[in-house]
Design a protein around this motif. Structure first.
Motif, PDB file in Angstrom:
ATOM      1  N   GLY A 201      19.935  -3.680 -10.406  1.00 49.19           N
ATOM      2  CA  GLY A 201      19.357  -2.354 -10.572  1.00 49.19           C
ATOM      3  C   GLY A 201      17.843  -2.412 -10.660  1.00 49.19           C
ATOM      4  O   GLY A 201      17.143  -1.492 -10.219  1.00 49.19           O
ATOM      5  N   VAL A 202      17.305  -3.494 -11.243  1.00 49.30           N
ATOM      6  CA  VAL A 202      15.850  -3.667 -11.316  1.00 49.30           C
ATOM      7  C   VAL A 202      15.273  -3.820  -9.920  1.00 49.30           C
ATOM      8  O   VAL A 202      14.230  -3.235  -9.587  1.00 49.30           O
ATOM      9  CB  VAL A 202      15.498  -4.893 -12.180  1.00 49.30           C
TER      10      VAL A 202
ATOM     11  N   ASP B 117      15.316  -0.573  -7.916  1.00 51.91           N
ATOM     12  CA  ASP B 117      14.349   0.400  -8.422  1.00 51.91           C
ATOM     13  C   ASP B 117      12.908  -0.097  -8.288  1.00 51.91           C
ATOM     14  O   ASP B 117      11.987   0.553  -8.766  1.00 51.91           O
ATOM     15  CB  ASP B 117      14.663   0.685  -9.902  1.00 51.91           C
TER      16      ASP B 117
ATOM     17  N   SER C 275      10.291   2.408  -6.635  1.00 51.15           N
ATOM     18  CA  SER C 275      10.123   3.754  -7.198  1.00 51.15           C
ATOM     19  C   SER C 275       9.758   3.735  -8.679  1.00 51.15           C
ATOM     20  O   SER C 275       9.013   4.596  -9.161  1.00 51.15           O
ATOM     21  CB  SER C 275      11.409   4.564  -7.012  1.00 51.15           C
TER      22      SER C 275
ATOM     23  N   SER D 267      11.660   4.493 -11.103  1.00 45.56           N
ATOM     24  CA  SER D 267      12.253   5.662 -11.764  1.00 45.56           C
ATOM     25  C   SER D 267      13.025   5.271 -13.018  1.00 45.56           C
ATOM     26  O   SER D 267      13.200   6.086 -13.926  1.00 45.56           O
ATOM     27  CB  SER D 267      13.177   6.405 -10.791  1.00 45.56           C
ATOM     28  N   THR D 268      13.493   4.033 -13.092  1.00 48.74           N
ATOM     29  CA  THR D 268      14.247   3.552 -14.254  1.00 48.74           C
ATOM     30  C   THR D 268      13.546   2.388 -14.944  1.00 48.74           C
ATOM     31  O   THR D 268      13.478   2.342 -16.169  1.00 48.74           O
ATOM     32  CB  THR D 268      15.666   3.122 -13.839  1.00 48.74           C
ATOM     33  N   TYR D 269      13.046   1.446 -14.172  1.00 47.92           N
ATOM     34  CA  TYR D 269      12.444   0.242 -14.735  1.00 47.92           C
ATOM     35  C   TYR D 269      10.956   0.181 -14.384  1.00 47.92           C
ATOM     36  O   TYR D 269      10.580   0.243 -13.210  1.00 47.92           O
ATOM     37  CB  TYR D 269      13.142  -1.007 -14.199  1.00 47.92           C
ATOM     38  N   THR D 270      10.135   0.049 -15.415  1.00 45.75           N
ATOM     39  CA  THR D 270       8.700  -0.129 -15.235  1.00 45.75           C
ATOM     40  C   THR D 270       8.229  -1.289 -16.096  1.00 45.75           C
ATOM     41  O   THR D 270       8.891  -1.680 -17.055  1.00 45.75           O
ATOM     42  CB  THR D 270       7.922   1.148 -15.605  1.00 45.75           C
TER      43      THR D 270
ATOM     44  N   ALA E 203       6.003   0.550 -11.268  1.00 45.77           N
ATOM     45  CA  ALA E 203       7.152  -0.129 -10.673  1.00 45.77           C
ATOM     46  C   ALA E 203       6.829  -1.598 -10.449  1.00 45.77           C
ATOM     47  O   ALA E 203       5.655  -2.015 -10.439  1.00 45.77           O
ATOM     48  CB  ALA E 203       7.520   0.543  -9.351  1.00 45.77           C
TER      49      ALA E 203
ATOM     50  N   CYS F 209      14.719  -6.381 -17.650  1.00 46.14           N
ATOM     51  CA  CYS F 209      13.369  -5.828 -17.599  1.00 46.14           C
ATOM     52  C   CYS F 209      12.484  -6.750 -16.776  1.00 46.14           C
ATOM     53  O   CYS F 209      12.897  -7.819 -16.329  1.00 46.14           O
ATOM     54  CB  CYS F 209      12.796  -5.666 -19.005  1.00 46.14           C
TER      55      CYS F 209
END
Length: 306
Positions: free
Chosen positions: A123-124, A127, A130, A132-135, A146, A294
Motif C-alpha cells: 500500500g505504501v 500510494d 499521490s 493520499s495515505t502515506y507521507t 509522498a 511507513c
C-alpha cells in the motif's frame, strides 16, 4: 456466524470425490525483500529528522568565523494497528466433516494473514506518487510529502527543492532506467551534499516482468536493432515484480534496504487462539497481528509514474 452443516452440506457427503481447497501454492512474501522489517514494543513510534551543518563560508582576515547549528525537523508518529480474523464452526460440523476441510481451516488463517501483510506493505508503494495515505517526515517547509515527489524540500533550506520523480514520467525502458540512475547519482542529502546511493532493485507490476528482464539481462541492449552493448545490465539490478502493485506501467528503483527508509514495524507477530463455546460447543479459531508501515523520506528511491 458459525459454519454449520447447512452452510456446507457437501462436506458431509463421503461419496464426493474431489473438493478443491488449498490446492495451489501461494506466493512467498515479497515485502520483506523491500522493507526494513523491525520490531516494536510500543503503541506508537515517533521519529524526526536532524540535518547537520551547512556549507563553509569565506572568513575574511580578522573577522570571526561563522557558527552553525544542526536543524531538527518536526516529529511524526506512527500508530500500531491490529489486524484480526477468525472463524467459528459448530460441534456437529466438526464431527461430521468427511473430507478434513475444517481441520485445514486454521492454516488458511495464516495464509490470509500473510496476504494481508503483503497488501499492507505494498500500500505504501501504491500510494508513493499521490501521498493520499502515506507521507514522510515533515520537510523544511513543514509539509509531509509522498514518497516520490518532484518537490521535496530540504530541511536546512526551505527554499530549495529536490526530486526523486522522473518528470515527465518515462516508461520502463533503457532511457528511463538511465535517467533514474543518473538521478540517484546526483541526489543530495539534507545537508545538500552529494550522496553515495546505488540502486539495487527495480520494482514493478507483473505486467512489466518480461520487459524488465529483457532490459537488465543479455550482452546487447534490448528493443533495438543496433548492436549496442547493454550497459545497464552491468548495474546488477535485481528485478522484483508483484501483482500487489496496482499500476501496470509505473516502476521504481530502490537502494539496498539499509539506505532507504521504508519500514514495516512488526509490533506483534501472527498469534493464534482456539476456544470453545460452553453453551453451543462451537469451536472458535482466531488470529491477529499488530503492525504499521511507513517511510521517513524519499532519499534512496526514484520512481516513474508512467
Amino acid at each position: 456466524m458459525a459454519l454449520t452443516r447447512g452452510i456446507a452440506p457437501e462436506l458431509l457427503e463421503p461419496w464426493v470425490k474431489t473438493i478443491f481447497f488449498k490446492k495451489f501454492k501461494e506466493r512467498a512474501r515479497q515485502y520483506e525483500s523491500i522493507f526494513n522489517v523491525t520490531g516494536s514494543t510500543r503503541a506508537f513510534e515517533d521519529d524526526f529528522e536532524v540535518a547537520g551543518l551547512g556549507a563553509y563560508t569565506v572568513k575574511p582576515e580578522g573577522v570571526p568565523l561563522s557558527y552553525d547549528n544542526p536543524v531538527q525537523g518536526d516529529r511524526r508518529r506512527v500508530i500500531m494497528l491490529t489486524f484480526a480474523l477468525g472463524f467459528r464452526v459448530t460441534m456437529e460440523m466438526m464431527e461430521d466433516d468427511q473430507h478434513g476441510i475444517i481441520s485445514k481451516m486454521p492454516s488458511d488463517l495464516a495464509d490470509s494473514a500473510y496476504y494481508s501483510m503483503e497488501t499492507l506493505a505494498f500500500g505504501v508503494i501504491n500510494d508513493s506518487f499521490s501521498g493520499s495515505t502515506y507521507t514522510g517526515l515533515p520537510e523544511g517547509d513543514g509539509t509531509r510529502r509522498a514518497l516520490v515527489s518532484a518537490s521535496h524540500v530540504y530541511l536546512r533550506s526551505p527554499g530549495s527543492t529536490w526530486s526523486n520523480a522522473l518528470t515527465p514520467a518515462v516508461a520502463l525502458s533503457v532511457s528511463g532506467i538511465e535517467a533514474a540512475i543518473t538521478m540517484f547519482r546526483t541526489q543530495k542529502n539534507e545537508e545538500e551534499r552529494y550522496t553515495v546511493l546505488t540502486p539495487k532493485m527495480l520494482l514493478a507490476n507483473e505486467a512489466l516482468y518480461w520487459t524488465a528482464h529483457k532490459l537488465l539481462t543479455g550482452d546487447k541492449e534490448a528493443f533495438t536493432a543496433d548492436n549496442t552493448a547493454n550497459i545497464i545490465a552491468k548495474e546488477g539490478l535485481q528485478v522484483v515484480t508483484s501483482p500487489h502493485i496496482t499500476s501496470t506501467t509505473a516502476w521504481w528503483l530502490f537502494t539496498r534496504k539499509e539506505d532507504h527508509s521504508l519500514t514495516f514495524y512488526n509490533r506483534k507477530g501472527l498469534t493464534f487462539s482456539e476456544s470453545s463455546d460452553s453453551d453451543t460447543f462451537d469451536k472458535k479459531y482466531a488470529s491477529h497481528y499488530r503492525a504499521a508501515v511507513c517511510f521517513a523520506k524519499g532519499l534512496g528511491t526514484v520512481g516513474s509514474n508512467a
